[in-house]
Design an enzyme around this catalytic site. Sequence first.
Site, PDB file in Angstrom:
ATOM      1  N   ASN A   1       4.449   0.475  -9.461  1.00 54.61           N
ATOM      2  CA  ASN A   1       4.412  -1.184  -8.521  1.00 54.61           C
ATOM      3  C   ASN A   1       3.207  -2.295  -9.179  1.00 54.61           C
ATOM      4  OD1 ASN A   1       5.144  -2.089  -5.816  1.00 54.61           O
ATOM      5  ND2 ASN A   1       3.283  -1.279  -4.825  1.00 54.61           N
TER       6      ASN A   1
ATOM      7  N   ASP B   1      -0.797   1.786  -2.184  1.00 52.41           N
ATOM      8  CA  ASP B   1      -1.577   1.454  -2.995  1.00 52.41           C
ATOM      9  C   ASP B   1      -2.687   1.588  -3.453  1.00 52.41           C
ATOM     10  OD1 ASP B   1       0.727  -0.605  -2.548  1.00 52.41           O
ATOM     11  OD2 ASP B   1      -0.406  -1.508  -1.025  1.00 52.41           O
TER      12      ASP B   1
ATOM     13  N   SER C   1      -2.553  -6.109  -9.702  1.00 52.33           N
ATOM     14  CA  SER C   1      -2.849  -4.924 -10.028  1.00 52.33           C
ATOM     15  C   SER C   1      -1.466  -4.176 -10.484  1.00 52.33           C
ATOM     16  CB  SER C   1      -3.737  -3.766  -9.856  1.00 52.33           C
ATOM     17  OG  SER C   1      -5.190  -5.075  -9.021  1.00 52.33           O
TER      18      SER C   1
ATOM     19  N   HIS D   1       0.607  -4.862  -7.974  1.00 53.37           N
ATOM     20  CA  HIS D   1       0.278  -5.107  -6.141  1.00 53.37           C
ATOM     21  C   HIS D   1      -0.962  -6.394  -6.097  1.00 53.37           C
ATOM     22  CE1 HIS D   1      -1.560  -4.731  -2.364  1.00 53.37           C
ATOM     23  NE2 HIS D   1      -2.729  -5.136  -2.625  1.00 53.37           N
TER      24      HIS D   1
END
Length: 316
Positions: free
Chosen positions: A108, A146, A137, A110
């Site tokens: 992912n 996260d 990030s 972020h």
Amino acid sequence: MKRAKVAVLISGKGTNMAALLYASRQTGAAYEIVLVASNDPEAEGLKLAEAEGVATFALSHRGMARADHDAAMDRAVREAGADHIALAGYMRILGMDFVSRWEGRMLNIHPSLLPKYPGLDTHARAIEAGDTHAGASVHLVTDDLDMGEVLGRAEVAILPGDTPETLAERVKLAEHQLYPRVLSEYAARPFDPDWLVARVRERAMALPEAEETLSHGMPCFGIVKGKKFAWVSVDHHGDGITALLAKISGADEQAHLIESDPARYYRPPYFGDGWIGIRLDLGDTDWASVEDWLLRSWRAVAPKRLTALMDAADQF
């Protein structure tokens, strides 16, 4: 080099998806996009993916139990043949079962310099804190929102007078540079000889009194002042293969292993019937199995004083 197959999950415009897609078509990219999927059938990014000839899947989550929607998305991703997932503005929290199934294979991006500011309103929080830099990030997805391992970051200066909106525009530019690079690097790991050797080394050297040498041009692991228990063959004699060479019981076991999975197991030249070659460069290496192979091979050559100590430790 074999390229990893990636499914991208989106919920909106899909600008990061587009960055990943166009980067995947550049020379040297370690991945290809095989599916763009969304929880919103009206997501703009789906139209771009379709125009670029990428398969799409859309299913609204409205009125569906989270587990049922997750299962449908998982099924679509697997049917597309993906072995990694890249979340790119996917605005649904995935359930624990989904995350667990894709552990280590789902990334992912972020909009903060994690571990700072997980969650929402990242730009406003960075400005309010008086930070000199914000950024983005890329991290592995875990059950803890996260907080998975950070694989790469990009810093963006916070300018005097910045608002969350103006800062977000520049961070988005950084995201488009960062995500494709990190995804390509991560997707290449299972095929990178240096990375594969390092993973074997970490496990082999954790065994009692193990040492590493170079033998026949290959990294070799043995007992200090004792016998060898494993080699890593890297393009040996130009065969293009990266493999673990481990000890086995003999010709019958060797033949059985090769017959059961000829793509993975082979008879290593010059090593005879007491060894098996186990390919590490197929992209799906089971590292727990590698650890077991190394331990078994180590036990086959270790002196009794070492095996007795390990047996005793295993009882506690």
